[in-house]
Design a protein around this motif. Structure first.
Motif, PDB file in Angstrom:
ATOM      1  N   MET A  67     -10.322   7.390  -1.783  1.00 13.43           N
ATOM      2  CA  MET A  67      -9.123   7.828  -1.070  1.00 13.43           C
ATOM      3  C   MET A  67      -9.304   7.656   0.430  1.00 13.43           C
ATOM      4  O   MET A  67      -8.400   7.231   1.140  1.00 13.43           O
ATOM      5  CB  MET A  67      -8.819   9.291  -1.403  1.00 13.43           C
ATOM      6  CG  MET A  67      -7.585   9.856  -0.733  1.00 13.43           C
ATOM      7  SD  MET A  67      -6.036   9.159  -1.363  1.00 13.43           S
ATOM      8  CE  MET A  67      -5.694  10.331  -2.692  1.00 13.43           C
ATOM      9  N   LYS A  68     -10.486   7.960   0.896  1.00 11.11           N
ATOM     10  CA  LYS A  68     -10.754   7.814   2.323  1.00 11.11           C
ATOM     11  C   LYS A  68     -10.705   6.339   2.732  1.00 11.11           C
ATOM     12  O   LYS A  68     -10.134   5.993   3.766  1.00 11.11           O
ATOM     13  CB  LYS A  68     -12.129   8.395   2.656  1.00 11.11           C
ATOM     14  CG  LYS A  68     -12.406   8.486   4.127  1.00 11.11           C
ATOM     15  CD  LYS A  68     -13.759   9.125   4.378  1.00 11.11           C
ATOM     16  CE  LYS A  68     -14.011   9.307   5.854  1.00 11.11           C
ATOM     17  NZ  LYS A  68     -15.329   9.925   6.103  1.00 11.11           N
ATOM     18  N   HIS A  75      10.175  -0.859   0.143  1.00 14.01           N
ATOM     19  CA  HIS A  75      11.029  -0.848   1.325  1.00 14.01           C
ATOM     20  C   HIS A  75      11.219  -2.244   1.918  1.00 14.01           C
ATOM     21  O   HIS A  75      11.751  -2.401   2.999  1.00 14.01           O
ATOM     22  CB  HIS A  75      10.473   0.124   2.377  1.00 14.01           C
ATOM     23  CG  HIS A  75       9.087  -0.205   2.811  1.00 14.01           C
ATOM     24  ND1 HIS A  75       7.976   0.270   2.147  1.00 14.01           N
ATOM     25  CD2 HIS A  75       8.630  -0.977   3.804  1.00 14.01           C
ATOM     26  CE1 HIS A  75       6.894  -0.202   2.752  1.00 14.01           C
ATOM     27  NE2 HIS A  75       7.263  -0.963   3.740  1.00 14.01           N
ATOM     28  N   LEU A  93      -4.918   1.892   5.332  1.00 15.14           N
ATOM     29  CA  LEU A  93      -3.593   2.182   5.883  1.00 15.14           C
ATOM     30  C   LEU A  93      -3.639   2.291   7.404  1.00 15.14           C
ATOM     31  O   LEU A  93      -2.757   1.795   8.102  1.00 15.14           O
ATOM     32  CB  LEU A  93      -3.050   3.490   5.294  1.00 15.14           C
ATOM     33  CG  LEU A  93      -2.484   3.412   3.890  1.00 15.14           C
ATOM     34  CD1 LEU A  93      -2.228   4.817   3.340  1.00 15.14           C
ATOM     35  CD2 LEU A  93      -1.189   2.619   3.881  1.00 15.14           C
ATOM     36  N   ALA A  94      -4.685   2.930   7.910  1.00 15.31           N
ATOM     37  CA  ALA A  94      -4.801   3.111   9.357  1.00 15.31           C
ATOM     38  C   ALA A  94      -4.899   1.760  10.066  1.00 15.31           C
ATOM     39  O   ALA A  94      -4.269   1.534  11.103  1.00 15.31           O
ATOM     40  CB  ALA A  94      -6.017   3.967   9.689  1.00 15.31           C
ATOM     41  N   ASP A 153      -7.389  10.374  -6.736  1.00 15.50           N
ATOM     42  CA  ASP A 153      -7.508  11.837  -6.711  1.00 15.50           C
ATOM     43  C   ASP A 153      -8.907  12.286  -7.125  1.00 15.50           C
ATOM     44  O   ASP A 153      -9.421  13.284  -6.637  1.00 15.50           O
ATOM     45  CB  ASP A 153      -6.478  12.462  -7.664  1.00 15.50           C
ATOM     46  CG  ASP A 153      -5.100  12.530  -7.023  1.00 15.50           C
ATOM     47  OD1 ASP A 153      -5.022  12.456  -5.782  1.00 15.50           O
ATOM     48  OD2 ASP A 153      -4.105  12.644  -7.764  1.00 15.50           O
ATOM     49  N   PHE A 176      -9.033   4.087   1.286  1.00 20.65           N
ATOM     50  CA  PHE A 176      -7.621   3.694   1.223  1.00 20.65           C
ATOM     51  C   PHE A 176      -6.900   4.130   2.497  1.00 20.65           C
ATOM     52  O   PHE A 176      -6.108   3.379   3.075  1.00 20.65           O
ATOM     53  CB  PHE A 176      -6.974   4.305  -0.016  1.00 20.65           C
ATOM     54  CG  PHE A 176      -5.526   3.950  -0.175  1.00 20.65           C
ATOM     55  CD1 PHE A 176      -5.148   2.642  -0.430  1.00 20.65           C
ATOM     56  CD2 PHE A 176      -4.547   4.922  -0.068  1.00 20.65           C
ATOM     57  CE1 PHE A 176      -3.812   2.306  -0.574  1.00 20.65           C
ATOM     58  CE2 PHE A 176      -3.211   4.600  -0.209  1.00 20.65           C
ATOM     59  CZ  PHE A 176      -2.838   3.289  -0.459  1.00 20.65           C
ATOM     60  N   SER A 177      -7.187   5.350   2.950  1.00 19.40           N
ATOM     61  CA  SER A 177      -6.621   5.833   4.211  1.00 19.40           C
ATOM     62  C   SER A 177      -7.005   4.909   5.354  1.00 19.40           C
ATOM     63  O   SER A 177      -6.197   4.584   6.219  1.00 19.40           O
ATOM     64  CB  SER A 177      -7.127   7.241   4.531  1.00 19.40           C
ATOM     65  OG  SER A 177      -6.584   8.172   3.649  1.00 19.40           O
ATOM     66  N   SER A 178      -8.240   4.506   5.339  1.00 17.20           N
ATOM     67  CA  SER A 178      -8.720   3.609   6.388  1.00 17.20           C
ATOM     68  C   SER A 178      -7.945   2.298   6.379  1.00 17.20           C
ATOM     69  O   SER A 178      -7.561   1.775   7.428  1.00 17.20           O
ATOM     70  CB  SER A 178     -10.212   3.363   6.201  1.00 17.20           C
ATOM     71  OG  SER A 178     -10.667   2.415   7.119  1.00 17.20           O
ATOM     72  N   PHE A 229       3.062   6.097  -2.190  1.00 17.72           N
ATOM     73  CA  PHE A 229       3.670   7.343  -1.718  1.00 17.72           C
ATOM     74  C   PHE A 229       5.174   7.221  -1.549  1.00 17.72           C
ATOM     75  O   PHE A 229       5.790   7.994  -0.825  1.00 17.72           O
ATOM     76  CB  PHE A 229       3.024   7.773  -0.402  1.00 17.72           C
ATOM     77  CG  PHE A 229       1.551   8.019  -0.523  1.00 17.72           C
ATOM     78  CD1 PHE A 229       1.085   9.203  -1.084  1.00 17.72           C
ATOM     79  CD2 PHE A 229       0.640   7.065  -0.114  1.00 17.72           C
ATOM     80  CE1 PHE A 229      -0.278   9.431  -1.220  1.00 17.72           C
ATOM     81  CE2 PHE A 229      -0.727   7.288  -0.242  1.00 17.72           C
ATOM     82  CZ  PHE A 229      -1.186   8.472  -0.803  1.00 17.72           C
ATOM     83  N   SER A 230       5.737   6.255  -2.203  1.00 15.58           N
ATOM     84  CA  SER A 230       7.173   6.042  -2.077  1.00 15.58           C
ATOM     85  C   SER A 230       7.728   5.623  -3.434  1.00 15.58           C
ATOM     86  O   SER A 230       7.072   4.920  -4.192  1.00 15.58           O
ATOM     87  CB  SER A 230       7.426   4.946  -1.029  1.00 15.58           C
ATOM     88  OG  SER A 230       8.797   4.639  -0.972  1.00 15.58           O
ATOM     89  N   LEU A 280      -3.380   6.189  -8.447  1.00 15.00           N
ATOM     90  CA  LEU A 280      -3.280   7.504  -7.804  1.00 15.00           C
ATOM     91  C   LEU A 280      -4.218   8.507  -8.466  1.00 15.00           C
ATOM     92  O   LEU A 280      -4.917   9.275  -7.797  1.00 15.00           O
ATOM     93  CB  LEU A 280      -1.837   8.021  -7.872  1.00 15.00           C
ATOM     94  CG  LEU A 280      -0.932   7.636  -6.698  1.00 15.00           C
ATOM     95  CD1 LEU A 280       0.483   8.138  -6.938  1.00 15.00           C
ATOM     96  CD2 LEU A 280      -1.475   8.170  -5.385  1.00 15.00           C
ATOM     97  N   GLU A 298       0.830  -1.211   0.000  1.00 10.90           N
ATOM     98  CA  GLU A 298       0.000   0.000   0.000  1.00 10.90           C
ATOM     99  C   GLU A 298       0.863   1.259   0.000  1.00 10.90           C
ATOM    100  O   GLU A 298       0.566   2.229  -0.689  1.00 10.90           O
ATOM    101  CB  GLU A 298      -0.907   0.033   1.244  1.00 10.90           C
ATOM    102  CG  GLU A 298      -2.028  -0.978   1.250  1.00 10.90           C
ATOM    103  CD  GLU A 298      -1.581  -2.308   1.834  1.00 10.90           C
ATOM    104  OE1 GLU A 298      -0.387  -2.450   2.127  1.00 10.90           O
ATOM    105  OE2 GLU A 298      -2.444  -3.190   1.984  1.00 10.90           O
ATOM    106  N   ALA A 299       1.921   1.215   0.806  1.00  6.37           N
ATOM    107  CA  ALA A 299       2.741   2.417   0.966  1.00  6.37           C
ATOM    108  C   ALA A 299       3.477   2.778  -0.317  1.00  6.37           C
ATOM    109  O   ALA A 299       3.996   3.891  -0.449  1.00  6.37           O
ATOM    110  CB  ALA A 299       3.729   2.237   2.115  1.00  6.37           C
TER     111      ALA A 299
END
Lengths: 199, 199
Positions: A108-109, A78, A115-116, A102, A111-113, A73-74, A98, A69-70
């Motif tokens: 997007m929300k 990693h 990640l959280a 947008d 997706f944030s969830s 933004f990278s 992406l 997921e990260a």
DNA sequence: CGGCGTTTTGAGAGAGCTCAACATCGGTGG
DNA sequence: CCACCGATGTTGAGCTCTCTCAAAACGCCG
């Protein structure tokens, strides 16, 4: 949240699939990020290898799970992604995904969830690694992974893989499970472990 | 990304500040989430306490850092927040912040990015905890925390706190640092550690 | 100067790691 | 169908390293 529930149609349309043989690597730490993956079948593990050659298992993704997921933004991955079994995965390309996110704040929300919740589960894993005693670490894992009956854990893959995921040697895990069984705390039956005294 | 760069004005307007005495807790695992915090001064650590009473340090937030990001998507905090020093923090209330993020896709994206980088740093912490040897674990930490000169690490707080963050006993950390100094790998000078052979 | 928390060093014990040998299981090919 | 082979699972013995308990020096602040 399942990827189906939020993945924008545009990104889904741009996705591609790929099959992996057991042991095959999908990407390596430092390689350029190409997007987010979903596991269709099999298992993929995320690991980092230290200079001593030891693998630290960061995550194990099974069918329906997403990983990397990260990467959105990278610029570089990693960690390494390696197939723990023969597996097939779907790639949602970074660029299209992406762009779609947008244009779609709800996605997007979501997706944030995702990640959280990933953050929370990673912290649980750190907590696990902080437990020195093999016995307690195994119990900690079992309690957190019981199925719907509240006492049975279905094992994905071999015990050896579980040992790596727990950060124990496989010998240590075997011994610990044997002790737990002898003391009556658990019962084992081919791929399943049942807690005698669920919490 | 600094919180200033993305925090919507509406959420900023709704924020409140609070002072904490050393050792004071801001929230506990299981308590209802009220929002996202920013550290204004001092240090706040996030920990989980296992049944043996040991603290697992999940994160240490210093001035400018945010913490409890995942609270926006969770009804309860999943760890304890405790002031490691006298500190002051700013609370961005969950309700207003979520509403503002919904109306501001760019801010939501920046927030996602923050979460993604948090995921990466958490995985680095898992990697660290996978290193058994105290010597290697300390070196791993030092290499990842050198300042702009590539060889000097500025310590936040006492060595005792660092020991907890590294998941070592303080005795073990003291001994390890003493050995590293004796063998010439590092030099110490009140709150600073310098690597002799930067990587 | 006194007190408290941090830093330091010592000694001992416990637990997991390492190396080693062997058993078991599943799949493959003859 | 059976023999073989590699990977997984299992158990043993010894060692190393960290943890634990203890005691003392040091430093900071009132």
């Amino acid at each position: 949240m399942p990827v189906k529930d939020w993945m924008p149609a545009v990104a889904r349309a741009a996705a591609s699939e790929r099959k992996l043989k057991i042991g095959e690597s999908l990407f390596r730490q430092g390689s350029k990020t190409v997007g987010l993956y979903e596991v269709l079948s099999g298992c993929v593990r995320l690991v980092r290898v230290d200079r001593a050659g030891h693998e630290a298992v960061l995550h194990v993704a099974g069918p329906g799970d997403t990983f990397a997921e990260a990467s959105l933004f990278s610029a570089q991955y990693h960690c390494d992604a390696i197939a723990s079994t023969n597996a097939s995965v779907r790639l949602y390309p970074k660029r299209e995904l992406l762009a779609a996110l947008d244009k779609n704040p709800k996605a997007m929300k979501a997706f944030s969830s995702t990640l959280a919740h990933l953050v929370i589960s990673l912290r649980t894993r750190i907590e696990q690694r902080n437990i020195r005693s093999a016995r307690d670490r195994v119990r900690h894992f079992l309690v957190l992974n019981v199925g719907s009956d509240g006492r049975t854990v279905e094992l994905r893959g071999a015990l050896k893989d579980l040992a790596a995921e727990l950060g124990l040697t496989h010998e240590s895990l075997y011994r610990t499970l044997a002790e737990l069984e002898r003391s009556g705390d658990i019962r084992r039956k081919r791929g399943k472990i049942t807690l005698s005294n669920p919490v």
